[in-house]
Each structure stands twice: as structure tokens, then as C-alpha cells.
Design a protein around this motif. Structure first.
Motif, PDB file in Angstrom:
ATOM      1  N   SER A  69      -1.872  -5.298   0.070  1.00 31.92           N
ATOM      2  CA  SER A  69      -1.116  -4.798  -1.073  1.00 31.92           C
ATOM      3  C   SER A  69      -1.719  -5.288  -2.388  1.00 31.92           C
ATOM      4  O   SER A  69      -1.720  -4.553  -3.381  1.00 31.92           O
ATOM      5  CB  SER A  69       0.332  -5.244  -0.962  1.00 31.92           C
ATOM      6  N   VAL A  70      -2.257  -6.523  -2.379  1.00 29.03           N
ATOM      7  CA  VAL A  70      -2.939  -7.011  -3.580  1.00 29.03           C
ATOM      8  C   VAL A  70      -4.146  -6.135  -3.884  1.00 29.03           C
ATOM      9  O   VAL A  70      -4.427  -5.813  -5.053  1.00 29.03           O
ATOM     10  CB  VAL A  70      -3.341  -8.487  -3.374  1.00 29.03           C
ATOM     11  N   GLU A  71      -4.859  -5.704  -2.825  1.00 35.74           N
ATOM     12  CA  GLU A  71      -5.989  -4.795  -3.041  1.00 35.74           C
ATOM     13  C   GLU A  71      -5.530  -3.495  -3.688  1.00 35.74           C
ATOM     14  O   GLU A  71      -6.206  -2.949  -4.561  1.00 35.74           O
ATOM     15  CB  GLU A  71      -6.680  -4.488  -1.714  1.00 35.74           C
ATOM     16  N   VAL A  93       2.018   0.507   2.918  1.00 35.68           N
ATOM     17  CA  VAL A  93       2.948  -0.595   2.704  1.00 35.68           C
ATOM     18  C   VAL A  93       4.231  -0.442   3.511  1.00 35.68           C
ATOM     19  O   VAL A  93       5.050  -1.347   3.492  1.00 35.68           O
ATOM     20  CB  VAL A  93       3.308  -0.751   1.216  1.00 35.68           C
ATOM     21  N   VAL A 121       0.004  -8.647   2.985  1.00 35.28           N
ATOM     22  CA  VAL A 121       0.167  -8.982   1.571  1.00 35.28           C
ATOM     23  C   VAL A 121      -1.167  -8.861   0.842  1.00 35.28           C
ATOM     24  O   VAL A 121      -1.239  -8.333  -0.273  1.00 35.28           O
ATOM     25  CB  VAL A 121       0.763 -10.395   1.435  1.00 35.28           C
ATOM     26  N   LEU A 122      -2.252  -9.320   1.508  1.00 35.64           N
ATOM     27  CA  LEU A 122      -3.581  -9.184   0.890  1.00 35.64           C
ATOM     28  C   LEU A 122      -3.933  -7.713   0.691  1.00 35.64           C
ATOM     29  O   LEU A 122      -4.525  -7.342  -0.327  1.00 35.64           O
ATOM     30  CB  LEU A 122      -4.630  -9.862   1.760  1.00 35.64           C
ATOM     31  N   GLY A 161       1.818  -1.242  -4.558  1.00 35.98           N
ATOM     32  CA  GLY A 161       1.287  -2.546  -4.194  1.00 35.98           C
ATOM     33  C   GLY A 161       2.283  -3.654  -4.453  1.00 35.98           C
ATOM     34  O   GLY A 161       2.389  -4.604  -3.668  1.00 35.98           O
ATOM     35  N   LEU A 162       3.046  -3.529  -5.540  1.00 36.16           N
ATOM     36  CA  LEU A 162       4.066  -4.544  -5.849  1.00 36.16           C
ATOM     37  C   LEU A 162       5.115  -4.599  -4.762  1.00 36.16           C
ATOM     38  O   LEU A 162       5.511  -5.685  -4.301  1.00 36.16           O
ATOM     39  CB  LEU A 162       4.704  -4.202  -7.192  1.00 36.16           C
ATOM     40  N   MET A 217      -3.025  -3.097  -5.731  1.00 38.84           N
ATOM     41  CA  MET A 217      -2.748  -3.331  -7.151  1.00 38.84           C
ATOM     42  C   MET A 217      -4.044  -3.427  -7.945  1.00 38.84           C
ATOM     43  O   MET A 217      -4.162  -2.878  -9.042  1.00 38.84           O
ATOM     44  CB  MET A 217      -1.922  -4.613  -7.307  1.00 38.84           C
ATOM     45  N   ARG A 262       6.349  -7.435   2.468  1.00 38.65           N
ATOM     46  CA  ARG A 262       5.666  -7.674   3.737  1.00 38.65           C
ATOM     47  C   ARG A 262       5.794  -9.131   4.155  1.00 38.65           C
ATOM     48  O   ARG A 262       5.937 -10.018   3.310  1.00 38.65           O
ATOM     49  CB  ARG A 262       4.189  -7.290   3.608  1.00 38.65           C
ATOM     50  N   VAL A 314       3.611  -6.363  -1.722  1.00 35.80           N
ATOM     51  CA  VAL A 314       3.504  -7.817  -1.874  1.00 35.80           C
ATOM     52  C   VAL A 314       4.861  -8.466  -1.670  1.00 35.80           C
ATOM     53  O   VAL A 314       4.983  -9.511  -1.032  1.00 35.80           O
ATOM     54  CB  VAL A 314       2.930  -8.157  -3.258  1.00 35.80           C
ATOM     55  N   LEU A 315       5.924  -7.830  -2.178  1.00 36.06           N
ATOM     56  CA  LEU A 315       7.236  -8.458  -2.095  1.00 36.06           C
ATOM     57  C   LEU A 315       7.869  -8.281  -0.725  1.00 36.06           C
ATOM     58  O   LEU A 315       8.647  -9.125  -0.285  1.00 36.06           O
ATOM     59  CB  LEU A 315       8.158  -7.866  -3.165  1.00 36.06           C
TER      60      LEU A 315
END
Lengths: 124, 209
Positions: free
Chosen positions: A33-35, B35, A30-31, A17-18, A37, A24, A21-22
Motif C-alpha cells: 500500500s505504501v508503494e 487493498v 502494508v508495504l 493506498g491510505l 501511495m 491491512r 496502510v490503515l
């Protein structure tokens, strides 16, 4: 079950997820990836709650209660986050977070490389 | 430690451990595809696999109520919301070459460093710790409901206020522009559906308990 299995899986999911976030550019990715994490944290909470409820006779079940709260707060966060992304898309015509540079330093190193119409779009 | 080592071993994993490992591999692989894929809609669909795999992991850890909440809220509503968001922002169907930003390699370095540090610390700390999964389930609906409404009532009610604030906030955020009525209505409907889903899920949670 060995406690390292859920703990290692949770650490790997958090790192995935980190990276998302960095790396994308689309705000909705990004949201997502936050999910990822948040879910890694949930797995940790559940695993340690099951472990502690067996070893120390801890009857509060704080890990599972916190997991439920995290899930509800994550759902509220995704609702507000999508509303913000849609408002930005409505006003600017893009959901690309690399193009939303209003709060960047005016004389930063990247500013010189922007073309004229990108500048106009960013200040519109 | 010697006692634990006498009854457990790395070389003789139990059936639950093997199932956890296999489902964990699927979950982690789906997260990696989420991702890294360049097709935006596929990322949301692979996220379904990740979240479903995590629900199975919760079941294997005997936290069954959390597993079903995970299926209801994450797989049921959050992914649908993300798909709505992708459609409303006119995400391109098919491969989009600029899905990743230019600092991908820096992000990869940070993620690998954090993964290495976290895995090392976690394995070093819990090398000799085992979860005892025998006996009654640690997270059945009765157990979770009892602890939630005996010890966690005040945070639970505060959560209702938070969801109400999120509902009002989403409506206010999407109601702003009057000039572009069409886009505003679409976004407003989506945001309202978002928060309504959350409220429904919470009502379902309260009803289930």
C-alpha cells in the motif's frame, strides 16, 4: 489533456493506498500500500512537469528528475523494509503487525483483552 | 479562461483523454482489489496491473523514459521482491480471513474523507487547466538524460551513496541471528537479491542515459 484527469486519478490512488496502510494486518501488504501511495505522487509529479514544461518554458524538468529519485528511493525502501519484516518474522514467528505490541502502553485498554499466551508471545 | 474554454471542452474529449480515462479506470480498480482482496498472493499480482497501468499513463503523458523505468524497477523487481517476502514469511495460500484488521471501518472513513477532500481541492484548483501534449515528447530519453546530467548530477550521485547504504543495511539486518542458520541464509539471500536488483536497475538507468 485536461490536467484534472491525472490529478484526480492520483488523489484516488493515494486514498486507496491510505486505506491499505490503515486496514491491512500483514506487514508486506502494508508495504504494497505504501508503494501505491508513492506511485500516486509520481503520477502527480509527471503530470505537472509535462504541464509546466509547456506553459512556462521550464527546462529544468524537476518533476521528472524527482520522479526518478522517488522510484530509486522506493526500491531501496522496499529492500530494507523486507529485510526488517523478515528479521521480525525470524525472531517472532509472525509478520502480523497487530501482534507486535512491545511498545504499546502496558496498561492500555487493549492489554486486558489479550490472553496469556499472546502476552508471552509478545514479550518473547 | 475564456480562451481555454473556446479551444477545449468537457463534452468533446480527445482520443488521448479517452484512453487515459479507460486505463485510469483499470488502474484504480486494480488498486482497489489490491487493498481489499483476502488472498495475499493475488494482492501482489493485482499490484502488477496497477503499476503497469501507471506505466501506460506515463506513456500517454509523453514521459516515455519514466514509463520504462517504471516497468523495469516496479513491475520487474519490486513485485518479485514482494512475492519473495510473502513466500519467506510463509503467507498462507488461498483465502486468509484475518487479512484486514479490526479498524477497517475507521480506515475506510479516513480514506473516503481524504479522497473527497483531495478530489474537491484538485478539481476546484485545476478546472480550467489543460496540458498541451502536441509537439516533441516532454520526457524522451534524450531530454531526461540531458536535464538529469546537467542540473541534477549531485543528487544523482548522492542517490548512489544511498543505494550503497541500503545494500549494507539490508545485509547487516539479515545477518544477525546465528542460531537459526537456515532462516538467516534464506532471508539474507532475499535481501541481497533485493538490493542487487536495485543496483542493477540503477546501473541500467545510468547505461540507458
Amino acid at each position: 489533456m485536461h490536467l484534472a484527469y491525472p490529478a484526480v486519478l492520483s488523489a484516488l490512488l493515494f486514498s486507496t493506498g491510505l486505506y491499505g496502510v490503515l486496514a491491512r494486518r500483514n506487514a508486506i501488504l502494508v508495504l504494497m500500500s505504501v508503494e501505491l501511495m508513492l506511485n500516486a505522487v509520481n503520477l502527480n509529479l509527471v503530470a505537472f512537469d509535462v504541464w509546466l514544461s509547456r506553459t512556462t518554458r521550464e527546462t529544468l524538468h524537476s518533476g521528472q528528475a524527482l520522479t526518478l529519485f522517488t522510484i530509486a528511493i522506493a526500491a531501496a525502501e522496499i529492500g530494507i523494509g523486507l529485510a526488517i519484516v523478515l528479521a521480525v518474522h525470524r525472531n517472532r514467528g509472525t509478520a502480523d503487525i497487530d501482534k507486535l505490541r512491545d511498545t504499546a502502553e502496558p496498561n492500555g485498554p487493549d492489554e486486558a483483552t489479550l490472553t496469556e499466551d499472546e502476552k508471552a508471545e509478545a514479550t518473547a | 479562461m475564456t480562451l481555454a474554454a473556446a479551444t477545449h471542452g468537457f463534452l468533446s474529449p480527445t482520443g488521448v483523454e479517452i484512453a487515459f480515462l479507460l486505463v485510469g479506470l483499470v488502474t484504480f480498480g486494480a488498486a482497489l482489489v489490491t487493498v481489499t482482496t483476502r488472498q495475499l498472493v493475488h494482492a501482489a499480482l493485482w499490484l502488477v496491473v496497477t503499476l503497469g497501468g501507471l506505466a501506460v499513463e506515463y506513456l500517454l503523458l509523453t514521459a516515455e523514459f519514466i514509463a520504462w523505468v517504471q516497468v523495469l524497477i516496479y513491475v520487474g523487481s519490486v513485485v518479485v521482491l514482494l512475492l519473495f517476502g510473502l513466500m519467506l514469511t510463509r503467507a498462507p495460500i488461498g483465502r486468509s480471513p484475518d487479512a484486514d484488521s479490526g479498524n477497517r471501518w475507521a480506515a475506510l472513513a479516513v480514506a473516503l474523507a481524504s479522497a473527497a477532500a483531495l478530489v474537491w481541492v484538485v478539481v476546484d484548483a485545476f478546472r480550467t487547466t489543460w496540458i498541451d501534449l502536441d509537439g516533441a515528447a516532454a520526457g524522451s530519453t534524450a531530454v531526461t538524460g540531458a536535464s538529469l546530467f546537467q542540473n541534477w548530477v549531485l543528487p544523482f550521485e548522492a542517490l548512489s551513496v544511498l543505494l550503497l547504504a541500503a545494500l549494507v543495511g539490508a545485509i547487516v539486518l539479515s545477518r544477525k541471528a546465528k542460531a537459526k542458520a537456515n532462516a538467516a541464509t534464506a532471508a539474507e539471500t532475499a535481501a541481497e537479491a533485493a538490493v542487487k536488483d536495485t543496483k542493477d536497475a540503477k546501473a541500467g538507468k545510468e547505461g540507458a542515459l
